[in-house]
Design a protein around this motif. Structure first.
Motif, mmCIF file in Angstrom:
data_model
loop_
_atom_site.group_PDB
_atom_site.id
_atom_site.type_symbol
_atom_site.label_atom_id
_atom_site.label_comp_id
_atom_site.label_asym_id
_atom_site.label_seq_id
_atom_site.Cartn_x
_atom_site.Cartn_y
_atom_site.Cartn_z
ATOM 1 N N LEU A 8 0.778 -1.152 0.017
ATOM 2 C CA LEU A 8 0.059 -0.019 0.056
ATOM 3 C C LEU A 8 0.683 1.263 -0.223
ATOM 4 O O LEU A 8 1.939 1.346 0.579
ATOM 5 C CB LEU A 8 -1.052 0.136 1.293
ATOM 6 C CG LEU A 8 -1.545 -1.138 1.617
ATOM 7 C CD1 LEU A 8 -2.278 -1.101 2.863
ATOM 8 C CD2 LEU A 8 -2.736 -1.490 0.261
ATOM 9 N N PHE A 9 0.566 2.364 -0.720
ATOM 10 C CA PHE A 9 1.105 3.569 -0.958
ATOM 11 C C PHE A 9 0.443 4.690 -0.226
ATOM 12 O O PHE A 9 -0.798 4.665 -0.484
ATOM 13 C CB PHE A 9 1.397 3.848 -2.160
ATOM 14 C CG PHE A 9 2.476 2.583 -2.804
ATOM 15 C CD1 PHE A 9 3.690 2.785 -2.809
ATOM 16 C CD2 PHE A 9 2.052 1.761 -3.502
ATOM 17 C CE1 PHE A 9 4.631 1.805 -3.203
ATOM 18 C CE2 PHE A 9 3.042 0.478 -3.950
ATOM 19 C CZ PHE A 9 4.259 0.766 -3.782
ATOM 20 N N PHE A 10 0.900 5.453 0.470
ATOM 21 C CA PHE A 10 0.425 6.467 1.217
ATOM 22 C C PHE A 10 0.882 7.914 0.652
ATOM 23 O O PHE A 10 0.202 8.952 1.491
ATOM 24 C CB PHE A 10 0.499 6.431 2.584
ATOM 25 C CG PHE A 10 -0.471 5.087 3.028
ATOM 26 C CD1 PHE A 10 -1.713 5.068 3.240
ATOM 27 C CD2 PHE A 10 0.349 3.849 2.980
ATOM 28 C CE1 PHE A 10 -2.329 3.992 3.688
ATOM 29 C CE2 PHE A 10 -0.475 2.717 3.425
ATOM 30 C CZ PHE A 10 -1.812 2.856 3.614
ATOM 31 N N ALA A 11 1.794 8.344 0.044
ATOM 32 C CA ALA A 11 2.102 9.503 -0.282
ATOM 33 C C ALA A 11 2.174 10.790 0.605
ATOM 34 O O ALA A 11 1.549 11.569 0.833
ATOM 35 C CB ALA A 11 1.099 10.128 -1.524
ATOM 36 N N GLY A 12 3.172 10.303 1.730
ATOM 37 C CA GLY A 12 3.270 10.969 2.882
ATOM 38 C C GLY A 12 2.655 11.062 4.003
ATOM 39 O O GLY A 12 2.949 11.479 5.174
ATOM 40 N N ARG A 13 1.742 9.810 4.077
ATOM 41 C CA ARG A 13 0.870 9.621 5.402
ATOM 42 C C ARG A 13 1.197 8.180 5.847
ATOM 43 O O ARG A 13 0.239 7.492 6.611
ATOM 44 C CB ARG A 13 -0.700 9.658 4.985
ATOM 45 C CG ARG A 13 -0.776 11.213 4.572
ATOM 46 C CD ARG A 13 -2.529 11.341 4.240
ATOM 47 N NE ARG A 13 -3.391 11.416 5.453
ATOM 48 C CZ ARG A 13 -4.553 11.263 5.574
ATOM 49 N NH1 ARG A 13 -4.968 11.279 4.269
ATOM 50 N NH2 ARG A 13 -5.193 11.245 6.533
ATOM 51 N N CYS A 14 2.283 7.414 5.524
ATOM 52 C CA CYS A 14 2.451 6.368 5.921
ATOM 53 C C CYS A 14 2.486 6.114 7.564
ATOM 54 O O CYS A 14 2.024 5.164 8.045
ATOM 55 C CB CYS A 14 3.648 5.550 5.196
ATOM 56 S SG CYS A 14 3.841 4.003 5.426
ATOM 57 N N GLU A 15 3.438 6.841 8.131
ATOM 58 C CA GLU A 15 3.390 6.794 9.513
ATOM 59 C C GLU A 15 2.065 6.901 10.319
ATOM 60 O O GLU A 15 1.746 5.987 11.266
ATOM 61 C CB GLU A 15 4.119 8.076 9.853
ATOM 62 C CG GLU A 15 4.875 7.956 11.364
ATOM 63 C CD GLU A 15 6.062 6.904 11.526
ATOM 64 O OE1 GLU A 15 5.917 5.998 12.319
ATOM 65 O OE2 GLU A 15 6.956 7.550 10.803
ATOM 66 N N GLU A 16 1.231 7.811 9.711
ATOM 67 C CA GLU A 16 -0.087 7.888 10.247
ATOM 68 C C GLU A 16 -0.988 6.540 9.883
ATOM 69 O O GLU A 16 -1.571 6.285 10.804
ATOM 70 C CB GLU A 16 -0.744 9.126 9.576
ATOM 71 C CG GLU A 16 -2.235 9.428 10.116
ATOM 72 C CD GLU A 16 -2.852 10.513 8.967
ATOM 73 O OE1 GLU A 16 -3.947 10.122 8.868
ATOM 74 O OE2 GLU A 16 -1.988 11.560 8.761
ATOM 75 N N ALA A 17 -0.631 6.167 8.748
ATOM 76 C CA ALA A 17 -1.561 4.872 8.607
ATOM 77 C C ALA A 17 -0.943 3.784 9.426
ATOM 78 O O ALA A 17 -1.847 2.925 9.781
ATOM 79 C CB ALA A 17 -1.398 4.506 6.918
ATOM 80 N N LEU A 18 0.351 3.410 9.614
ATOM 81 C CA LEU A 18 0.649 2.378 10.752
ATOM 82 C C LEU A 18 0.243 2.524 11.973
ATOM 83 O O LEU A 18 -0.181 1.637 12.426
ATOM 84 C CB LEU A 18 2.368 2.543 10.522
ATOM 85 C CG LEU A 18 3.094 1.967 9.516
ATOM 86 C CD1 LEU A 18 4.558 2.351 9.435
ATOM 87 C CD2 LEU A 18 2.865 0.395 9.435
ATOM 88 N N GLU A 19 0.046 3.829 12.336
ATOM 89 C CA GLU A 19 -0.674 4.011 13.808
ATOM 90 C C GLU A 19 -2.104 3.711 13.596
ATOM 91 O O GLU A 19 -2.473 2.864 14.619
ATOM 92 C CB GLU A 19 -0.308 5.518 14.251
ATOM 93 C CG GLU A 19 1.212 5.814 14.482
ATOM 94 C CD GLU A 19 1.216 7.256 14.777
ATOM 95 O OE1 GLU A 19 0.225 7.866 15.111
ATOM 96 O OE2 GLU A 19 2.458 7.928 14.861
ATOM 97 N N PHE A 20 -2.664 3.886 12.514
ATOM 98 C CA PHE A 20 -4.076 3.440 12.444
ATOM 99 C C PHE A 20 -4.454 1.918 12.390
ATOM 100 O O PHE A 20 -5.135 1.771 13.117
ATOM 101 C CB PHE A 20 -4.622 4.272 11.168
ATOM 102 C CG PHE A 20 -6.283 3.852 10.902
ATOM 103 C CD1 PHE A 20 -7.253 4.551 11.777
ATOM 104 C CD2 PHE A 20 -6.373 3.119 9.740
ATOM 105 C CE1 PHE A 20 -8.377 4.146 11.443
ATOM 106 C CE2 PHE A 20 -7.487 2.570 9.526
ATOM 107 C CZ PHE A 20 -8.621 3.323 10.497
#
Length: 135
Positions: A8-20
């Motif tokens: 999955l790709f998040f364009a700058g929001r990966c850290e946030e996605a991992l926490e979620f």
């Protein structure tokens, strides 16, 4: 051996996605590498973006990235990562997927000592073919 893992790709929001995802599934991040730690600078990537992460929970596993790759995708923020253990098989599958498709990155050695290639098949599905070299 074949192992198919969603990427999955998040364009700058990966850290946030991992926490979620950690909050939702109670799982854990097993690998996290930042662009700042890459041996070479990646054009367009922010140093604090996550270059590669792996998440596991309840027997499921997926990979994530902020990657510049997200900019390549037109409304599709997923690629399929195929992990193989045979470089000849990797090359054969890569060539077959390339028929009528688009080679985004030819199979080449990467800094981790593995071989990696990226392709979009004729149906617009993005494939990341990874083969760790066994010595």
């Amino acid at each position: 051996m074949f192992q198919l893992t969603p990427y999955l790709f998040f364009a700058g929001r990966c850290e946030e996605a991992l926490e979620f995802y950690s909050h939702c599934f109670g799982g854990k991040t097993t690998t996290k590498q930042y662009f700042r730690d890459a041996p070479m600078q990646i054009p367009g990537a922010q140093p604090d973006w996550i270059m590669h992460a792996e998440f596991e929970a309840f027997g499921m596993k997926f990979m994530l990235s902020d990657g510049v790759v997200a900019r390549e995708m037109s409304g599709n923020n997923i690629a399929l990562s195929l992990v193989l253990d045979d470089v000849d098989q990797q090359a054969r599958i890569f060539d077959m997927l390339a028929e009528g498709g688009h080679v985004m990155m030819p199979i080449s050695d990467i800094y981790s000592g593995a071989k990696f290639g990226k392709i979009e098949d004729m149906y617009g599905v993005r494939w990341l073919l990874y083969c760790e070299l066994v010595t």
